[in-house]
Scaffold this motif. Sequence first.
Motif, PDB file in Angstrom:
ATOM      1  N   CYS A   1      20.798   2.631  39.121  1.00 50.45           N
ATOM      2  CA  CYS A   1      21.718   1.526  39.404  1.00 50.45           C
ATOM      3  C   CYS A   1      22.951   1.977  40.170  1.00 50.45           C
ATOM      4  N   ILE A   2      23.145   3.287  40.331  1.00 51.61           N
ATOM      5  CA  ILE A   2      24.407   3.817  40.860  1.00 51.61           C
ATOM      6  C   ILE A   2      24.376   3.904  42.387  1.00 51.61           C
ATOM      7  N   LEU A   3      25.377   3.307  43.017  1.00 55.91           N
ATOM      8  CA  LEU A   3      25.559   3.461  44.453  1.00 55.91           C
ATOM      9  C   LEU A   3      26.368   4.717  44.743  1.00 55.91           C
ATOM     10  N   GLU A   4      27.505   4.873  44.080  1.00 55.78           N
ATOM     11  CA  GLU A   4      28.306   6.084  44.237  1.00 55.78           C
ATOM     12  C   GLU A   4      29.266   6.227  43.054  1.00 55.78           C
ATOM     13  N   THR A   5      29.730   7.463  42.848  1.00 56.56           N
ATOM     14  CA  THR A   5      30.662   7.751  41.769  1.00 56.56           C
ATOM     15  C   THR A   5      31.864   8.522  42.304  1.00 56.56           C
ATOM     16  N   ALA A   6      32.957   8.470  41.564  1.00 63.66           N
ATOM     17  CA  ALA A   6      34.146   9.268  41.866  1.00 63.66           C
ATOM     18  C   ALA A   6      34.678   9.818  40.549  1.00 63.66           C
ATOM     19  N   ALA A   7      34.850  11.123  40.481  1.00 68.32           N
ATOM     20  CA  ALA A   7      35.292  11.782  39.254  1.00 68.32           C
ATOM     21  C   ALA A   7      36.741  12.229  39.379  1.00 68.32           C
TER      22      ALA A   7
ATOM     23  N   VAL B   1      32.663   4.133  38.952  1.00 66.31           N
ATOM     24  CA  VAL B   1      31.298   3.858  39.408  1.00 66.31           C
ATOM     25  C   VAL B   1      31.259   2.565  40.220  1.00 66.31           C
ATOM     26  N   VAL B   2      30.555   2.616  41.348  1.00 61.26           N
ATOM     27  CA  VAL B   2      30.181   1.404  42.083  1.00 61.26           C
ATOM     28  C   VAL B   2      28.674   1.239  41.922  1.00 61.26           C
ATOM     29  N   LEU B   3      28.246   0.069  41.448  1.00 64.79           N
ATOM     30  CA  LEU B   3      26.824  -0.192  41.242  1.00 64.79           C
ATOM     31  C   LEU B   3      26.183  -0.749  42.500  1.00 64.79           C
ATOM     32  N   LYS B   4      24.889  -0.493  42.651  1.00 67.53           N
ATOM     33  CA  LYS B   4      24.134  -1.096  43.751  1.00 67.53           C
ATOM     34  C   LYS B   4      24.096  -2.610  43.577  1.00 67.53           C
ATOM     35  N   GLU B   5      24.010  -3.297  44.696  1.00 67.02           N
ATOM     36  CA  GLU B   5      23.947  -4.754  44.663  1.00 67.02           C
ATOM     37  C   GLU B   5      22.708  -5.205  43.885  1.00 67.02           C
ATOM     38  N   GLY B   6      22.901  -6.141  42.961  1.00 63.96           N
ATOM     39  CA  GLY B   6      21.784  -6.671  42.186  1.00 63.96           C
ATOM     40  C   GLY B   6      21.494  -5.907  40.912  1.00 63.96           C
TER      41      GLY B   6
ATOM     42  N   ALA C   1      29.506   0.341  30.789  1.00 65.44           N
ATOM     43  CA  ALA C   1      30.229   1.605  30.856  1.00 65.44           C
ATOM     44  C   ALA C   1      29.753   2.603  29.799  1.00 65.44           C
ATOM     45  N   GLU C   2      29.474   2.139  28.586  1.00 69.60           N
ATOM     46  CA  GLU C   2      29.091   3.060  27.525  1.00 69.60           C
ATOM     47  C   GLU C   2      27.724   3.694  27.794  1.00 69.60           C
TER      48      GLU C   2
ATOM     49  N   VAL D   1      32.111  13.276  29.352  1.00 69.84           N
ATOM     50  CA  VAL D   1      32.777  12.162  30.028  1.00 69.84           C
ATOM     51  C   VAL D   1      33.511  11.335  28.978  1.00 69.84           C
ATOM     52  N   SER D   2      34.807  11.133  29.202  1.00 70.58           N
ATOM     53  CA  SER D   2      35.614  10.359  28.252  1.00 70.58           C
ATOM     54  C   SER D   2      35.583   8.866  28.551  1.00 70.58           C
ATOM     55  N   ILE D   3      35.659   8.516  29.821  1.00 67.38           N
ATOM     56  CA  ILE D   3      35.769   7.109  30.206  1.00 67.38           C
ATOM     57  C   ILE D   3      34.923   6.855  31.446  1.00 67.38           C
ATOM     58  N   VAL D   4      34.247   5.720  31.480  1.00 68.08           N
ATOM     59  CA  VAL D   4      33.571   5.237  32.688  1.00 68.08           C
ATOM     60  C   VAL D   4      34.207   3.903  33.066  1.00 68.08           C
ATOM     61  N   ASN D   5      34.554   3.779  34.315  1.00 68.11           N
ATOM     62  CA  ASN D   5      35.187   2.557  34.811  1.00 68.11           C
ATOM     63  C   ASN D   5      34.340   2.006  35.955  1.00 68.11           C
ATOM     64  N   ILE D   6      33.679   0.872  35.745  1.00 70.74           N
ATOM     65  CA  ILE D   6      32.847   0.254  36.788  1.00 70.74           C
ATOM     66  C   ILE D   6      33.744  -0.629  37.666  1.00 70.74           C
ATOM     67  N   VAL D   7      33.742  -0.359  38.970  1.00 68.00           N
ATOM     68  CA  VAL D   7      34.610  -1.075  39.909  1.00 68.00           C
ATOM     69  C   VAL D   7      33.777  -1.605  41.079  1.00 68.00           C
ATOM     70  N   PRO D   8      34.271  -2.639  41.780  1.00 71.06           N
ATOM     71  CA  PRO D   8      33.506  -3.175  42.918  1.00 71.06           C
ATOM     72  C   PRO D   8      33.490  -2.253  44.126  1.00 71.06           C
ATOM     73  N   GLU D   9      34.568  -1.474  44.323  1.00 65.65           N
ATOM     74  CA  GLU D   9      34.636  -0.538  45.450  1.00 65.65           C
ATOM     75  C   GLU D   9      35.727   0.486  45.182  1.00 65.65           C
ATOM     76  N   PHE D  10      35.705   1.588  45.941  1.00 66.04           N
ATOM     77  CA  PHE D  10      36.704   2.634  45.790  1.00 66.04           C
ATOM     78  C   PHE D  10      37.822   2.445  46.814  1.00 66.04           C
ATOM     79  N   PRO D  11      39.056   2.798  46.461  1.00 67.25           N
ATOM     80  CA  PRO D  11      40.108   2.838  47.481  1.00 67.25           C
ATOM     81  C   PRO D  11      39.823   3.988  48.447  1.00 67.25           C
ATOM     82  N   ARG D  12      40.018   3.742  49.729  1.00 73.05           N
ATOM     83  CA  ARG D  12      39.699   4.753  50.742  1.00 73.05           C
ATOM     84  C   ARG D  12      40.797   4.827  51.792  1.00 73.05           C
ATOM     85  N   THR D  13      40.856   5.964  52.475  1.00 71.67           N
ATOM     86  CA  THR D  13      41.721   6.076  53.641  1.00 71.67           C
ATOM     87  C   THR D  13      41.100   5.293  54.786  1.00 71.67           C
ATOM     88  N   SER D  14      41.846   5.191  55.869  1.00 71.05           N
ATOM     89  CA  SER D  14      41.320   4.494  57.045  1.00 71.05           C
ATOM     90  C   SER D  14      40.104   5.198  57.622  1.00 71.05           C
TER      91      SER D  14
END
Length: 729
Positions: free
Chosen positions: A639-645, A662-667, A672-673, A693-706
């Motif tokens: 289900c995982i599209l990408e992760t950031a640790a 975590v960003v999940l794949k569409e669909g 989190a647990e 792993v202490s915490i998992v946070n599922i988000v719609p997208e990651f903040p990125r540079t330009s």
Amino acid sequence: MAPKSITELGVDDFVNAGLSPVEANQFKELLLSLSLSSGDDPAHTWRRIVSRRVLKPSYPHPLHQLIYYTIYSNHHSSPTPPLYWFPSIEQAKRTNLGRFMEAHGSELLGASSYKDPITSFPLFHNFSVQHTEVYWSLILKELSISFVQPPNRILDTSSNPSKHGGTWLPGSVLNIADCCLQPSSRPNKQDDSVAIVWRVEGFDDDSEVNRMTLKQLRQQVMLVANAIHANFSKGDAIAIDMQMTVNAVIIYLAIILAGCAVVSIADSFAPKEIATRLRVSNAKGIFTQDFISGGGRKIPLYSRVTEAAECKVIVLPVIGDDVAVQLREQDLSWKDFLSSGSQNSRSDDYSPVYQSIDTVTNILFSSGTTGDPKAIPWTQLAPIRSAADGWAAIDVQAGDVYSWPTNLGWVMGPTVLYHCFLTGATLALYHGSPQSRGFGKFVQDAGVTILGTVPSLVKSWKSTRCMEGLDWTKIKLFCSTGETSNVDDDLWLSSKSYYNPIIEVCGGTELASSYIAGSPLQPQAFGAFSTASMTTGFVVLDENGVPYPENVPCVGEVGLFPLSLGASDRLLNADHDEVYFKGMPVYKGKVLRRHGDIIKRMVGGYIIVQGRADDTMNLGGIKTSSVEIERVCDRADECILETAAVGVATANRGPEQLVIFVVLKEGYNSNAETLRMKFSKAIQSNLNPLFKVSIVNIVPEFPRTSSNKILRRVMRDQMKRELSVQSRL
């Protein structure tokens, strides 16, 4: 239950991986014909399968995964990464560097030392570092470089001791844009050679690609240079904020041909970011478009530029001959701008402005995640270094068709331009979204032989399956930079051309090059680098800034040898010495240059970039990198599209907690647990049994540079605030 070996896989396994029963039986017969044994070396088994082209690009990706991961199922305990591509002696001798080594290897290394391009590559690389002046004196003859006044010498390290990087090609005079535009016999670049091929999204996806010869390109550049001469003065900084179209490339070369400097601004920037770059560079004008087109959308660009710019704006229409916006009084349409230069009796002829080698021709910018972005001036040395890198690492040759979806606002834009025009290759441009099938069809129809990417783009192609059914088998190699590559995404990409190599490159705008790369003269591993770039030396520093012994497996911050042709020696808005040299250790009498990467050097010399120095974390007293953890977590669940640790210190100053965004794949859905438990198990099995792993946070997208780099710092700060609030409650 132990996983199956390659010889134990059966027809049912292949059907489950997506083959029809008929295809599965045929595939099984092909495997049997190879006489594979479960006791064979995994690399030997994979090499035999790939060399016989058993795995077709048209086969479903799950089949490629099944074969690759089955063969390398026990490799996690190996100190070296699993290899997927192996050069033959015949292939090696056809590369630029292989041919060069065959011609000069015996003379430079000694007849008894030189064997062949593969065996002798480490020796030859070391020679290029130890005898850099000899190497560069020969490489300059391999590129389309023509000096009006030749250099007095290759390198001067004595006249200005404050320049840690030395003075390169002193006394030389040239115009690097003119070098791009003139025919040459070596490399073979003639007036009727195809310089650019392109296609416009949505207008001609099924027609022949457009072509422009070198002579036609030169005439167009001179036409624009005349108009620049009529509207600006020599030495002016002139910005480009456009998609990377044919006209954008013409304008880029014309600005430099006319003795001015390009200010690189990405077309994705907001007005504030545009204004900052115009202010820092003191730009006198800017070229832009009325709109940006791509993916079936039209996005205003001129309005963004005018919100930022008081200087003159020259506006090109994204479609047709006339701009589709009302212009300010001081601004010019493309048509009127060209007319201003046509008063010259021969507007398609122009005498280049020849200048010293250290003249600034391009002002580029770092990502700028805090404060003003660093303004990095490229002199005429930078394109030479950039082209030499492409020639050696990516094997760009006359006759190649080279596509890399990018923008002149980022370092890869000018880099690809010089890779092509200083080696005689054809530049392939798609005016539209590279995430579309239309781009993939252009790659097929244009006969692209070198395709550059960034990992997030490959991830998009793979997940949307938009490239299915296209023929990319003319691609001789891929190239990747900008982010850490995902092994499974690279497996998908390489399979599209029968597992030709993906050359990873990692460097910086301030270096005008890579400092580590893959090589067509060495076996390659997905997501790994196999060598330092030619003429580049570096050490890996421990926590106390002490270099590890050479070739010893280790993890630490990289310190670059300072003598590097084309690397920056100034910044327009910051203290160059403070940014790159202050506080760095001295090694063999030279102050090392700071780059900021944390790298892992493995057995056999393979290198993995583990992130920036500020992306490391301390988990229970053990230092590790975000990238290393993300590699494991990305494959923990489908289900995982990408992760950031990130590592987050607790309010009571206890050990850092490991948090996975975590960003999940569409669909797909998950909680989190569930993911926290899967991540912990995967990390403990593959990295360290003490990590959790202490915490998992599922988000719609990651903040990125330009430039699309993940801003882990922002996520770390966000989590710190959340934990702080929880602790107060």
